[in-house]
Design a protein around this motif. Structure first.
Motif, short mmCIF file in Angstrom:
data_model
loop_
_atom_site.label_atom_id
_atom_site.label_comp_id
_atom_site.label_asym_id
_atom_site.label_seq_id
_atom_site.Cartn_x
_atom_site.Cartn_y
_atom_site.Cartn_z
N LEU A 128 0.84 -1.14 -0.03
CA LEU A 128 -0.09 -0.23 -0.19
C LEU A 128 0.76 1.25 -0.09
CD1 LEU A 128 -2.78 1.18 0.25
CD2 LEU A 128 -2.38 1.08 2.59
N MET A 129 1.93 1.30 0.68
CA MET A 129 2.75 2.53 0.72
C MET A 129 3.69 2.66 -0.47
SD MET A 129 4.46 1.98 4.57
CE MET A 129 3.64 1.59 6.13
N LYS A 130 4.10 1.51 -1.12
CA LYS A 130 4.79 1.53 -2.27
C LYS A 130 3.74 2.33 -3.37
CE LYS A 130 7.79 -1.83 -2.77
NZ LYS A 130 9.07 -1.34 -2.61
N ALA A 131 2.55 1.77 -3.42
CA ALA A 131 1.56 2.21 -4.47
C ALA A 131 1.31 3.63 -4.18
CB ALA A 131 0.41 1.29 -4.54
N ALA A 132 1.26 3.94 -3.07
CA ALA A 132 0.85 5.36 -2.70
C ALA A 132 2.15 6.32 -3.19
CB ALA A 132 0.49 5.56 -1.08
N ILE A 133 3.26 6.16 -2.77
CA ILE A 133 4.33 6.89 -3.17
C ILE A 133 4.45 7.05 -4.68
CG2 ILE A 133 7.06 6.53 -3.32
CD1 ILE A 133 6.81 5.37 -0.51
N ASP B 159 2.01 6.94 -6.88
CA ASP B 159 0.61 7.62 -7.05
C ASP B 159 -0.26 6.84 -7.97
OD1 ASP B 159 -1.17 9.65 -6.98
OD2 ASP B 159 -0.30 10.81 -8.95
N ARG B 160 -0.22 5.41 -7.45
CA ARG B 160 -0.95 4.24 -8.10
C ARG B 160 -2.44 4.25 -7.55
NH1 ARG B 160 1.92 4.23 -12.74
NH2 ARG B 160 3.90 3.52 -12.36
N SER B 161 -3.10 5.39 -7.65
CA SER B 161 -4.51 5.48 -7.02
C SER B 161 -5.52 4.27 -6.90
CB SER B 161 -5.24 6.93 -7.46
OG SER B 161 -5.51 6.63 -8.59
N GLU B 162 -5.68 4.08 -8.29
CA GLU B 162 -6.51 2.75 -8.52
C GLU B 162 -6.07 1.46 -7.43
OE1 GLU B 162 -9.56 2.90 -9.43
OE2 GLU B 162 -9.28 4.98 -9.80
N LYS C 254 5.64 6.98 8.93
CA LYS C 254 4.59 7.63 8.10
C LYS C 254 3.54 6.51 7.37
CE LYS C 254 6.99 11.89 6.52
NZ LYS C 254 6.19 12.41 7.66
N THR C 255 2.39 6.79 7.50
CA THR C 255 1.20 6.17 6.98
C THR C 255 1.25 6.10 5.40
OG1 THR C 255 -0.49 7.50 7.20
CG2 THR C 255 0.15 6.16 8.89
N ALA C 256 0.38 5.38 4.76
CA ALA C 256 0.49 5.48 3.20
C ALA C 256 -0.20 6.90 2.82
CB ALA C 256 -0.70 4.31 2.40
N LEU C 257 -1.16 7.37 3.38
CA LEU C 257 -1.46 8.81 3.14
C LEU C 257 -0.59 9.64 3.38
CD1 LEU C 257 -3.89 10.36 2.46
CD2 LEU C 257 -4.78 10.31 4.89
N GLU C 258 -0.03 9.54 4.45
CA GLU C 258 1.18 10.48 4.67
C GLU C 258 2.32 10.60 3.70
OE1 GLU C 258 0.72 11.01 9.37
OE2 GLU C 258 2.29 9.58 8.77
N TRP C 259 2.51 9.28 3.26
CA TRP C 259 3.54 9.25 1.85
C TRP C 259 3.11 9.84 0.98
CZ3 TRP C 259 8.54 8.46 1.88
CH2 TRP C 259 9.18 7.65 2.79
N LEU D 106 3.47 13.42 1.21
CA LEU D 106 5.00 13.87 1.03
C LEU D 106 5.53 13.71 -0.40
CD1 LEU D 106 7.56 14.59 2.73
CD2 LEU D 106 7.86 12.09 2.92
N THR D 107 4.78 12.83 -1.20
CA THR D 107 5.40 12.59 -2.49
C THR D 107 4.55 13.45 -3.71
OG1 THR D 107 4.21 10.38 -2.63
CG2 THR D 107 6.66 10.70 -1.97
N ASP D 108 3.75 14.19 -2.99
CA ASP D 108 2.74 14.84 -4.00
C ASP D 108 2.07 13.92 -5.15
OD1 ASP D 108 3.80 17.31 -3.06
OD2 ASP D 108 5.29 17.28 -4.60
N SER D 109 1.49 12.90 -4.34
CA SER D 109 0.82 11.91 -5.17
C SER D 109 -0.72 12.48 -4.86
CB SER D 109 0.83 10.69 -4.54
OG SER D 109 2.17 10.03 -4.68
N PHE D 110 -1.20 13.37 -5.38
CA PHE D 110 -2.41 14.12 -5.15
C PHE D 110 -3.75 13.10 -5.69
CE2 PHE D 110 0.49 17.80 -6.16
CZ PHE D 110 0.61 18.23 -4.83
N ASP D 111 -3.38 12.61 -6.77
CA ASP D 111 -4.69 11.52 -7.08
C ASP D 111 -5.02 10.61 -6.13
OD1 ASP D 111 -5.04 13.04 -9.50
OD2 ASP D 111 -3.90 11.40 -10.57
#
Length: 259
Positions: free
Chosen positions: A69-74, A76-79, A100-105, A108-113
């Motif tokens: 989950l964290m790696k996908a959030a970093i 920006d793989r929203s789906e 940090k949680t996945a949302l915080e990651w 932090l990495t500007d994964s707005f989607d």
């Protein structure tokens, strides 16, 4: 792992039938097949893994302590993030290095989607439409009708503005878990969607962050029930038919003996 990294869906689907395969096996960097598929953005492969591989570890960590989950959030793989959360991934888990949680990651990495997708899912975290207690109605409809009836007749200027402006209606249940499931399966979305099918778990509809059973586990659970129902039906019919046959035969013998 190679099939998940390159997006070979047919290979991943075929390997799900192999009982000797360890789906949680890690490479030298600690990556699993789920991590490789999630960070690469292969949404169908992530769905295949979480739905058809029993024993899949969603919280397995790599050498840096990151989950899928964290790696996908970093990345920006929203789906992929939505699919993992629907499968039961822990959104409150933190990495041991940065804490940090996945949302915080994602922030932090500007994964707005991904940030927007997670917040939309958190607003409606449960598919109550798949529960047997759901009433297919729009709760806000009565209030909107009363508000429309209380308003006076629109003026000429308001009619002109309404004619020239384009209406962009907002769904009363926009976003959330249900829209994710519907869009993923049918590419459609409707606020008035309800279901006419009976799910295997009517008392436990899909909920965000709740580990759901895989398809093989559900089939194993449903097989004894269906087998028992099928056996009880024909057996009772056979017994009743046999009893009727014995009665008719006994009656015939009795009549023949009297004769």
């Amino acid at each position: 792992m190679v099939a998940c990294y390159h997006g070979f869906g047919n290979v991943v689907a075929l390997l799900s039938r192999c009982s000797f395969l360890d789906v949680n096996q890690q490479d030298k960097d600690g990556n699993t097949a789920l991590m490789l598929a999630a960070q690469a953005g292969h949404v169908p492969l992530v769905s295949l893994l979480v739905n058809y591989y029993a024993g899949l570890d969603l919280e397995r960590r790599d050498q840096r302590g990151l989950t899928a989950l964290m790696k996908a959030a970093i990345r920006d793989r929203s789906e992929c993030v939505a699919a993992l959360l629907m499968a039961g991934a822990d959104l409150t888990a933190v990495d041991p290095v940065r804490g940090k949680t996945a949302l915080e990651w994602a922030v932090l990495t500007d994964s707005f989607d991904t940030v927007w997708r997670i917040r939309q899912l958190l607003r409606r975290p449960q598919v109550e439409q798949l529960s047997q207690h759901y009433q297919p109605e729009w709760p806000a409809l009565a209030g909107l009708v009363a508000q429309a009836q209380a308003q006076a007749a629109p003026s000429l200027l308001e009619r002109l503005q309404g004619t020239l402006s384009l209406p962009f209606g907002q769904s009363p249940q926009e976003g959330g878990v249900l829209d994710h499931l519907v869009t993923l399966t049918t590419s459609l979305a409707s606020p008035f969607l309800t279901t006419a099918c009976h799910t295997l778990c009517p008392d436990h509809p899909p909920t965000l962050g709740t580990r759901s059973k895989s398809v093989p586990e559900l089939l194993v659970q449903a097989k004894p029930q269906s087998y028992g129902a099928s056996m009880s039906g024909p057996s009772s019919l056979a017994i009743s038919a046999a009893q009727d046959g014995e009665e008719e035969a006994g009656g015939g013998l009795g009549q023949a003996g009297n004769r």
